[in-house]
Motif scaffolding. Sequence first.
Motif, mmCIF file in Angstrom:
data_model
loop_
_atom_site.group_PDB
_atom_site.id
_atom_site.type_symbol
_atom_site.label_atom_id
_atom_site.label_comp_id
_atom_site.label_asym_id
_atom_site.label_seq_id
_atom_site.Cartn_x
_atom_site.Cartn_y
_atom_site.Cartn_z
ATOM 1 N N GLY A 132 0.842 -1.188 0.000
ATOM 2 C CA GLY A 132 0.000 0.000 0.000
ATOM 3 C C GLY A 132 0.874 1.233 0.000
ATOM 4 O O GLY A 132 1.941 1.242 0.590
ATOM 5 N N VAL A 173 -4.382 7.928 -1.202
ATOM 6 C CA VAL A 173 -4.006 6.524 -1.317
ATOM 7 C C VAL A 173 -3.861 6.179 -2.801
ATOM 8 O O VAL A 173 -4.811 6.295 -3.563
ATOM 9 C CB VAL A 173 -5.056 5.611 -0.653
ATOM 10 N N GLU A 203 -3.615 0.081 -2.477
ATOM 11 C CA GLU A 203 -3.490 -0.595 -1.194
ATOM 12 C C GLU A 203 -3.797 -2.071 -1.341
ATOM 13 O O GLU A 203 -4.419 -2.490 -2.315
ATOM 14 C CB GLU A 203 -4.387 0.050 -0.132
ATOM 15 N N SER A 204 -3.332 -2.829 -0.390
ATOM 16 C CA SER A 204 -3.416 -4.294 -0.354
ATOM 17 C C SER A 204 -3.243 -4.917 -1.739
ATOM 18 O O SER A 204 -4.092 -5.646 -2.235
ATOM 19 C CB SER A 204 -4.712 -4.766 0.306
#
Lengths: 205, 217
Positions: A17, A24, A27-28
């Motif tokens: 991430g 952001v 992520e993941s």
Amino acid sequence: MTDSAVGESLAEVKDLGLARGGRVLFESLSFAIRAGELWQLEGGNGAGKTSLLRILAGLSRYGFDGLVSRAEVPLYVGHQAAVKGLFSARENLSWHVSGGCVFADEQIEQALQRVGLCGFEDTPSHALSAGQHRRVNLARLFLSEARLWLLDEPFTAIDAAGVSELQERIGGHVARGGAVVVTSHQPLHVDHTVHHLSLDGARIS
Amino acid sequence: MLLRRQLSLAIRRPIEIGNPLVFFAIVVALFPLGIGPASEQLAMIAPGAIWIIALLSSLLTSDSVFRSDFDDGSLEQLLLAPQPLYLSVLAYLCAHWVVTGLLLALVSPVFALMLNLPAEAVGTLMVSLALGTAVLSLVGGIGAALTVGLKRGGMLISLLILPLYIPVLIFGTAAVQAAVSGAPVGPFLALLGAMLSLAIALGPLATAAGLRISIDA
């Protein structure tokens, strides 16, 4: 190049991430780059393509979540050409900071020929154009023995003929059991499955 | 290999080698103008003056050790290279020392003459400068690595590095002064040598870490 078993994992990413400036980017994110695979990172400007590539290369070590593991040192070609204007094309390659004197003169000549710099081997690089600088840097694709290539916009400033030559080289590398991760806005024309990783919403297809 | 690369880069830009020497010469020439041409006075300040100028010229050049490689992306490639970064950094700093410190030590007798330093101290001056500037290059490399990512790192590097230069200045000057007064110079040179050993062992580690931070940012 050592022939590697197709499917061997060359780099792996777990739960990656990244946030920049409070936004952001992804992520993941979890995936593995295996020998014989060609990956294309996609996404608009500022989607985090270069950031992801730098994390994969090991240039960025902090500021992200998750784990990155690499089987070996990858070949990384970034935005900057890493070409010294005071050196000729030949010297730039034979004295390249990553590698060290391992290439024979003929190898370098062949590589420069492949990227269309025949006749420019001994011209000081400050007399070459931006595209030719890129070509000097890309000549490393014909010299390197690294299995994993991380190419950041390799087709920038390269003419159409050069682009198809490069795509051929990339396809050849993958066919020989290497793995390539490319960020590019251009579609790749290779007879190989291209794994697309889109960073606009982080989808893998 | 990297050492050869850096040295040939330096030789193709002779101005970069010449500038510190010219700087050195001009500042040395300023002392008689500012203090007066009385030879005893000049001889008294000569050891300290020469050392301070050496310090400043080393400081001025250390900013550029990694600068051009950072700008054109070679530094990224250096960090990814399979060889240990410690050795690469050592090669860079060694090249920097050869074209600044060592050269300065070799021409220092001329400047010693300009400041009327007694002839018996000239040998010590050269040896202490050669040893001392090597430490300066290695310590300066840490500052250069930390500030290479900044557009105007010049002032910051002085603030970071000058305090670390002080021990070298103290013992370098002391060695020359001892030679002037006829005292044994061995202990001072040994101390400089000890500092050099420490700097060779630890300096490149800190520099390598600094480079990683600068590239990461």
